[in-house]
Write a protein that holds these residues in place. Structure first.
Motif, mmCIF file in Angstrom:
data_model
loop_
_atom_site.group_PDB
_atom_site.id
_atom_site.type_symbol
_atom_site.label_atom_id
_atom_site.label_comp_id
_atom_site.label_asym_id
_atom_site.label_seq_id
_atom_site.Cartn_x
_atom_site.Cartn_y
_atom_site.Cartn_z
ATOM 1 N N ALA A 67 -3.664 12.763 -7.840
ATOM 2 C CA ALA A 67 -4.597 11.685 -8.183
ATOM 3 C C ALA A 67 -3.883 10.338 -8.197
ATOM 4 O O ALA A 67 -4.413 9.338 -7.702
ATOM 5 N N LYS A 68 -2.676 10.303 -8.743
ATOM 6 C CA LYS A 68 -1.919 9.046 -8.798
ATOM 7 C C LYS A 68 -1.537 8.579 -7.405
ATOM 8 O O LYS A 68 -1.603 7.385 -7.087
ATOM 9 N N ARG A 69 -1.154 9.529 -6.531
ATOM 10 C CA ARG A 69 -0.802 9.158 -5.162
ATOM 11 C C ARG A 69 -2.007 8.594 -4.432
ATOM 12 O O ARG A 69 -1.908 7.611 -3.693
ATOM 13 N N ALA A 70 -3.169 9.199 -4.629
ATOM 14 C CA ALA A 70 -4.394 8.707 -4.002
ATOM 15 C C ALA A 70 -4.714 7.295 -4.487
ATOM 16 O O ALA A 70 -5.113 6.425 -3.704
ATOM 17 N N GLU A 71 -4.518 7.057 -5.789
ATOM 18 C CA GLU A 71 -4.777 5.724 -6.350
ATOM 19 C C GLU A 71 -3.840 4.679 -5.746
ATOM 20 O O GLU A 71 -4.286 3.620 -5.292
ATOM 21 N N VAL A 72 -2.544 4.967 -5.722
ATOM 22 C CA VAL A 72 -1.567 4.014 -5.190
ATOM 23 C C VAL A 72 -1.793 3.793 -3.696
ATOM 24 O O VAL A 72 -1.722 2.670 -3.198
ATOM 25 N N SER A 73 -2.101 4.847 -2.985
ATOM 26 C CA SER A 73 -2.382 4.729 -1.555
ATOM 27 C C SER A 73 -3.602 3.842 -1.312
ATOM 28 O O SER A 73 -3.619 3.024 -0.387
ATOM 29 N N GLY A 74 -4.622 3.985 -2.140
ATOM 30 C CA GLY A 74 -5.811 3.145 -2.020
ATOM 31 C C GLY A 74 -5.504 1.687 -2.308
ATOM 32 O O GLY A 74 -6.016 0.781 -1.637
ATOM 33 N N ILE A 75 -4.661 1.425 -3.310
ATOM 34 C CA ILE A 75 -4.263 0.056 -3.628
ATOM 35 C C ILE A 75 -3.513 -0.561 -2.448
ATOM 36 O O ILE A 75 -3.762 -1.709 -2.061
ATOM 37 N N ILE A 76 -2.603 0.209 -1.853
ATOM 38 C CA ILE A 76 -1.838 -0.280 -0.703
ATOM 39 C C ILE A 76 -2.767 -0.592 0.464
ATOM 40 O O ILE A 76 -2.638 -1.641 1.114
ATOM 41 N N ALA A 77 -3.717 0.273 0.743
ATOM 42 C CA ALA A 77 -4.659 0.043 1.839
ATOM 43 C C ALA A 77 -5.477 -1.228 1.592
ATOM 44 O O ALA A 77 -5.681 -2.043 2.511
ATOM 45 N N ASP A 78 -5.909 -1.431 0.346
ATOM 46 C CA ASP A 78 -6.668 -2.639 0.006
ATOM 47 C C ASP A 78 -5.805 -3.883 0.172
ATOM 48 O O ASP A 78 -6.254 -4.894 0.730
ATOM 49 N N LEU A 79 -4.555 -3.829 -0.297
ATOM 50 C CA LEU A 79 -3.655 -4.975 -0.157
ATOM 51 C C LEU A 79 -3.374 -5.289 1.311
ATOM 52 O O LEU A 79 -3.321 -6.457 1.703
ATOM 53 N N GLU A 80 -3.189 -4.241 2.133
ATOM 54 C CA GLU A 80 -2.952 -4.471 3.560
ATOM 55 C C GLU A 80 -4.157 -5.138 4.217
ATOM 56 O O GLU A 80 -4.010 -6.010 5.067
ATOM 57 N N LYS A 81 -5.366 -4.740 3.813
ATOM 58 C CA LYS A 81 -6.575 -5.356 4.344
ATOM 59 C C LYS A 81 -6.646 -6.837 3.938
ATOM 60 O O LYS A 81 -6.971 -7.706 4.742
ATOM 61 N N ARG A 82 -6.298 -7.111 2.667
ATOM 62 C CA ARG A 82 -6.319 -8.494 2.199
ATOM 63 C C ARG A 82 -5.249 -9.332 2.889
ATOM 64 O O ARG A 82 -5.470 -10.502 3.209
ATOM 65 N N ILE A 83 -4.075 -8.737 3.125
ATOM 66 C CA ILE A 83 -3.009 -9.447 3.837
ATOM 67 C C ILE A 83 -3.467 -9.789 5.247
ATOM 68 O O ILE A 83 -3.250 -10.911 5.728
ATOM 69 N N ALA A 84 -4.099 -8.853 5.921
ATOM 70 C CA ALA A 84 -4.594 -9.106 7.277
ATOM 71 C C ALA A 84 -5.591 -10.261 7.279
ATOM 72 O O ALA A 84 -5.552 -11.130 8.161
ATOM 73 N N GLN A 85 -6.481 -10.304 6.292
ATOM 74 C CA GLN A 85 -7.447 -11.396 6.207
ATOM 75 C C GLN A 85 -6.754 -12.729 5.940
ATOM 76 O O GLN A 85 -7.082 -13.740 6.557
ATOM 77 N N HIS A 86 -5.771 -12.737 5.065
ATOM 78 C CA HIS A 86 -5.032 -13.969 4.788
ATOM 79 C C HIS A 86 -4.255 -14.444 6.018
ATOM 80 O O HIS A 86 -4.168 -15.654 6.276
ATOM 81 N N ARG A 87 -3.692 -13.506 6.758
ATOM 82 C CA ARG A 87 -2.977 -13.893 7.990
ATOM 83 C C ARG A 87 -3.933 -14.509 9.006
ATOM 84 O O ARG A 87 -3.609 -15.485 9.674
ATOM 85 N N ALA A 88 -5.128 -13.938 9.129
ATOM 86 C CA ALA A 88 -6.138 -14.490 10.040
ATOM 87 C C ALA A 88 -6.543 -15.889 9.574
ATOM 88 O O ALA A 88 -6.671 -16.811 10.401
ATOM 89 N N ASP A 89 -6.731 -16.070 8.276
ATOM 90 C CA ASP A 89 -7.062 -17.392 7.736
ATOM 91 C C ASP A 89 -5.957 -18.391 8.054
ATOM 92 O O ASP A 89 -6.227 -19.545 8.422
ATOM 93 N N LEU A 90 -4.721 -17.977 7.914
ATOM 94 C CA LEU A 90 -3.580 -18.850 8.186
ATOM 95 C C LEU A 90 -3.537 -19.269 9.651
ATOM 96 O O LEU A 90 -3.261 -20.435 9.960
#
Length: 144
Positions: A12-35
């Protein structure tokens, strides 16, 4: 297989951390596109500006103990009623007592002392002044 509670908890903890990482990567991609878009507009409007040479602005995390400006006001309140100049540590202890914090907790005390030091230093020369007596630095409300 080992302890099923342990395996279940770790899964359960691995699934949670993996989900957080996936969300952060998506947000990073959006910020890079904005930049990329911001850089393109900068190049159109100001061709002499090199966007890559613009230094990134540091992101500061606010603490949860004090609202913006609240600590500075508390420090000034403490110094206004102080009969004599106070050290940063003394101010921090008074602030912690006013907030209902445990003044005997060393870690919290150290963090609040650092915050108080920053607040006092920012207000130096305007509202508060430094009083140095040998090795000890104390603070008081400015006379001017």
């Amino acid at each position: 297989m080992g302890d099923t509670y342990l395996i279940s908890g770790l899964t359960a903890k691995r699934a949670e951390v993996s989900g957080i990482i996936a969300d952060l990567e998506k947000r990073i991609a959006q910020h890079r596109a904005d930049l990329v878009h911001i850089d393109a507009v900068l190049r159109l409007c100001a061709p002499d500006v090199v966007p890559e040479e613009i230094a990134p602005k540091a992101v500061r995390k606010r603490n949860d103990w004090f609202k913006p400006g609240e600590l500075a006001r508390m420090v000034l309140d403490v110094l206004r009623i102080a009969p004599a100049p106070m050290t940063v540590r003394d101010i921090a202890v008074e602030v912690m007592q006013r907030r209902g914090m445990d003044a005997t907790d060393a870690r919290t005390g150290k963090l609040v002392t650092k915050l108080v030091h920053n607040a006092v230093t920012r207000q130096a020369n305007d509202l508060v002044e430094r009083v140095e007596d040998g090795r000890v630095t104390e603070w008081r409300i400015s006379a001017n």
